[in-house]
Design a protein around this motif. Structure first.
Motif, mmCIF file in Angstrom:
data_model
loop_
_atom_site.group_PDB
_atom_site.id
_atom_site.type_symbol
_atom_site.label_atom_id
_atom_site.label_comp_id
_atom_site.label_asym_id
_atom_site.label_seq_id
_atom_site.Cartn_x
_atom_site.Cartn_y
_atom_site.Cartn_z
ATOM 1 N N ALA A 72 0.838 -1.207 0.000
ATOM 2 C CA ALA A 72 0.000 0.000 0.000
ATOM 3 C C ALA A 72 0.871 1.256 0.000
ATOM 4 N N ALA A 73 1.944 1.229 0.779
ATOM 5 C CA ALA A 73 2.854 2.380 0.833
ATOM 6 C C ALA A 73 3.560 2.584 -0.513
ATOM 7 N N ILE A 74 3.995 1.475 -1.120
ATOM 8 C CA ILE A 74 4.679 1.556 -2.415
ATOM 9 C C ILE A 74 3.722 2.073 -3.487
ATOM 10 N N ASP A 75 2.498 1.595 -3.470
ATOM 11 C CA ASP A 75 1.513 2.038 -4.463
ATOM 12 C C ASP A 75 1.230 3.535 -4.322
ATOM 13 N N HIS A 76 1.221 3.996 -3.107
ATOM 14 C CA HIS A 76 1.018 5.430 -2.879
ATOM 15 C C HIS A 76 2.197 6.217 -3.463
ATOM 16 N N ALA A 77 3.416 5.739 -3.211
ATOM 17 C CA ALA A 77 4.622 6.433 -3.681
ATOM 18 C C ALA A 77 4.738 6.411 -5.204
ATOM 19 N N SER A 78 4.322 5.310 -5.809
ATOM 20 C CA SER A 78 4.504 5.123 -7.263
ATOM 21 C C SER A 78 3.248 5.419 -8.061
ATOM 22 N N ALA A 79 2.262 6.058 -7.447
ATOM 23 C CA ALA A 79 0.972 6.268 -8.130
ATOM 24 C C ALA A 79 1.125 7.086 -9.404
ATOM 25 N N GLY A 80 0.227 6.829 -10.357
ATOM 26 C CA GLY A 80 0.132 7.680 -11.547
ATOM 27 C C GLY A 80 1.244 7.503 -12.557
ATOM 28 N N GLY A 81 1.585 6.248 -12.853
ATOM 29 C CA GLY A 81 2.570 5.995 -13.903
ATOM 30 C C GLY A 81 3.957 6.533 -13.593
ATOM 31 N N ASP A 82 4.290 6.548 -12.324
ATOM 32 C CA ASP A 82 5.615 7.008 -11.884
ATOM 33 C C ASP A 82 6.694 6.094 -12.465
ATOM 34 N N ALA A 83 7.643 6.680 -13.178
ATOM 35 C CA ALA A 83 8.664 5.871 -13.859
ATOM 36 C C ALA A 83 9.874 5.581 -12.980
ATOM 37 N N ARG A 84 9.853 6.050 -11.755
ATOM 38 C CA ARG A 84 11.056 5.878 -10.929
ATOM 39 C C ARG A 84 11.255 4.419 -10.529
ATOM 40 N N PRO A 85 12.507 3.942 -10.541
ATOM 41 C CA PRO A 85 12.760 2.572 -10.096
ATOM 42 C C PRO A 85 12.411 2.421 -8.613
#
Ligand code: SAH
Length: 232
Positions: A72-85
């Motif tokens: 859940a925390a990772i999904d929040h951080a990477s939301a919206g097509g975030d390209a960051r590794p």
């Protein structure tokens, strides 16, 4: 100006920016050359005890970080097509190298997960495609200091963060060798002099001395690097 953005997932957000808020990294942060966001993993716990860990399946000592909370925390951080590794600091990871640091710093930033306790549930590593990175063959109490190591190595390569733009090129590891020894004033320290070539004022001799010393030191201290250097 594109800003290198890092989001750190941790149970101890108050550890940040810590050392990253000082000196050149801190100035780069103040200048907006990179950005740091911390997410408290505990904020993503769903139960009323806000638990982030549980006992290991199969028994044994310690606690393991839950896959669902971390996801859940990772999904929040990477939301919206975030390209960051998405990186996970882990002693089982691939050892961090200057080459990987350079790639990461050339990219948009990184989402960095810090483990605690005995580590994290294996399933979240696969489900969120986390790249495990180790900072060396020893065990820390948590991933936070390891994350700081990785972030500091990346941000010092960003344009405008280090005072001297070309001091990067000749450094340890960059050319496959360790760096040559450095000297500064005074000319004599406790009877020890600065090597003659370095005060010769002769650019070619300085370069030659530095190359020879870099090779000598690499051969003596890091046979692994030396073998790779010789092989290329
Ligand atoms: N039981 C684990 C160690 C857990 S240490 C094992 O034996 O492999 C707790 C956390 O500290 C890890 O989840 C990781 O995030 C971090 N950590 C410890 N040592 C590290 C290292 N050498 N490199 C990167 N992260 C490390």
């Amino acid at each position: 100006m594109t800003v290198w953005r890092t989001t750190v997932l941790t149970l101890f957000p108050e550890m940040f920016p810590g050392p990253l808020g000082l000196s050149l990294a801190g100035k780069g942060l103040d200048d907006g050359r990179w950005a740091l966001e911390t997410l408290n993993i505990r904020d993503f716990a769903a139960d009323r005890h806000r638990s982030v860990d549980d006992t290991p399946a199969g028994g044994g000592a310690g606690m393991v970080m839950r896959a669902d909370v971390l996801a859940a925390a990772i999904d929040h951080a990477s939301a919206g097509g975030d390209a960051r590794p998405r990186l996970l600091m882990s002693p089982r990871g691939r050892p961090l190298t200057q080459a990987r640091v350079r790639e990461l710093s050339d990219g948009p930033g990184a989402v960095v997960v810090c483990g605690r306790f005995e580590g994290v549930d294996e399933r979240v590593i696969a489900a969120r495609d986390l790249e495990e990175i180790s900072i060396g063959d020893y065990v820390l109490a948590g991933g936070e200091v390891a994350a700081m190591v990785l972030i500091e190595a990346c941000v010092r390569l960003l344009p405008g963060v280090m005072g001297n733009e070309d001091s990067g090129a000749a450094e340890s590891f960059e050319g496959g060798l360790l760096e040559h020894p450095q000297f500064t004033r005074p000319q004599v320290f406790e009877g020890r002099e600065i090597p003659e070539a370095l005060i010769s004022g002769h650019h070619g001799r300085v370069e030659e001395w530095r190359r020879q010393e870099a090779e000598r030191i690499t051969r003596a201290r890091r046979p692994d690097l030396w073998a790779k250097y010789r092989g290329k």
